[in-house]
Design a protein around this motif. Structure first.
Motif, PDB file in Angstrom:
ATOM      1  N   MET A   1     -49.239 -36.144  13.387  1.00  0.00           N
ATOM      2  CA  MET A   1     -48.598 -34.754  14.580  1.00  0.00           C
ATOM      3  C   MET A   1     -48.707 -35.122  15.837  1.00  0.00           C
TER       4      MET A   1
ATOM      5  N   ARG B   1     -45.958 -35.754  18.383  1.00  0.00           N
ATOM      6  CA  ARG B   1     -45.803 -35.083  19.616  1.00  0.00           C
ATOM      7  C   ARG B   1     -45.815 -35.983  21.040  1.00  0.00           C
TER       8      ARG B   1
ATOM      9  N   ASP C   1     -41.451 -32.955   8.014  1.00  0.00           N
ATOM     10  CA  ASP C   1     -40.990 -31.534   8.706  1.00  0.00           C
ATOM     11  C   ASP C   1     -41.822 -30.461   7.908  1.00  0.00           C
TER      12      ASP C   1
ATOM     13  N   VAL D   1     -45.416 -30.642   8.837  1.00  0.00           N
ATOM     14  CA  VAL D   1     -45.582 -30.062  10.098  1.00  0.00           C
ATOM     15  C   VAL D   1     -45.381 -28.380   9.937  1.00  0.00           C
ATOM     16  N   GLU D   2     -44.513 -27.711   9.088  1.00  0.00           N
ATOM     17  CA  GLU D   2     -44.410 -26.402   8.697  1.00  0.00           C
ATOM     18  C   GLU D   2     -45.542 -25.836   8.270  1.00  0.00           C
TER      19      GLU D   2
ATOM     20  N   ARG E   1     -48.308 -25.530  10.736  1.00  0.00           N
ATOM     21  CA  ARG E   1     -47.912 -24.272  11.492  1.00  0.00           C
ATOM     22  C   ARG E   1     -48.230 -23.182  10.936  1.00  0.00           C
ATOM     23  N   THR E   2     -48.103 -23.079   9.603  1.00  0.00           N
ATOM     24  CA  THR E   2     -47.966 -21.680   9.009  1.00  0.00           C
ATOM     25  C   THR E   2     -49.488 -21.409   8.930  1.00  0.00           C
TER      26      THR E   2
ATOM     27  N   GLY F   1     -51.264 -21.886  13.026  1.00  0.00           N
ATOM     28  CA  GLY F   1     -50.412 -21.110  14.011  1.00  0.00           C
ATOM     29  C   GLY F   1     -51.219 -19.902  14.494  1.00  0.00           C
TER      30      GLY F   1
ATOM     31  N   ILE G   1     -54.077 -20.905  16.672  1.00  0.00           N
ATOM     32  CA  ILE G   1     -53.451 -21.650  18.082  1.00  0.00           C
ATOM     33  C   ILE G   1     -52.972 -20.683  18.869  1.00  0.00           C
ATOM     34  N   GLU G   2     -52.251 -19.407  18.426  1.00  0.00           N
ATOM     35  CA  GLU G   2     -51.557 -18.389  19.270  1.00  0.00           C
ATOM     36  C   GLU G   2     -52.916 -17.573  19.764  1.00  0.00           C
TER      37      GLU G   2
END
Length: 158
Positions: free
Chosen positions: A43, A47, A99, A102-103, A106-107, A110, A113-114
């Motif tokens: 990843m 990026r 992808d 990656v998802e 992210r799930t 995320g 990270i936020e």
């Protein structure tokens, strides 16, 4: 000095918690911790717009050729990576993260990270630069340590 040492201990504690968080992700998704490290490396390369060959990925992970092949076969069967021809050199085979992987990341990651981004927004530009410099310095020091033989051992001349 005590405050500086407390900062180092907090960093260590954060690293431990991040490792545990990553371990939960691996466990929940039927992966080995090395699988997660491989996906992170892929990843990061994606990026940065870079391509990773199996050999380069294995070197980054400290794996030999057989271990890298087993890792990639496992991740490919799970639909997390694919082997493809290089963009600039079609003779080269590169490894790409899918992808869906990656998802999946992210799930799970995320929210962390936020929350980290929220914390950073509480600092001004100079403070954020200092935090980046500190973390990069620690990262570099740890990377240098990977090339240092353990105490009490000697390096042989090639």
């Amino acid at each position: 000095m005590q405050s500086d040492l407390e900062t180092v201990h907090l960093l260590r504690a954060a690293v431990v918690e991040l490792g545990l968080h990553s371990g939960r992700f691996a466990q929940q998704n039927g992966m080995h911790p090395t699988d997660v490290r491989a996906l992170i490396a892929l990843m990061d390369a994606r990026r940065a717009g870079e391509e990773l060959t199996a050999g380069r990925l294995g070197a980054e992970l400290g794996l030999n050729s057989a271990g890298t092949t087993a890792l990639l076969d496992r991740l490919e069967r799970a639909g997390r990576v694919r082997r493809a021809r290089g963009r600039s050199d079609r003779r080269k085979v590169v490894v790409e993260v899918t992808d869906s992987a990656v998802e999946l990341g992210r799930t799970f990651f995320g929210p962390l990270i936020e929350r980290s981004l929220e914390l950073l927004r509480g600092y001004d530009d100079h403070q954020r630069a200092a935090i980046r410099d500190f973390l990069d310095g620690v990262r570099q020091a740890a990377a240098e340590g990977a090339h240092t033989p353990p105490a009490g051992t000697s390096q042989r001349e090639p």
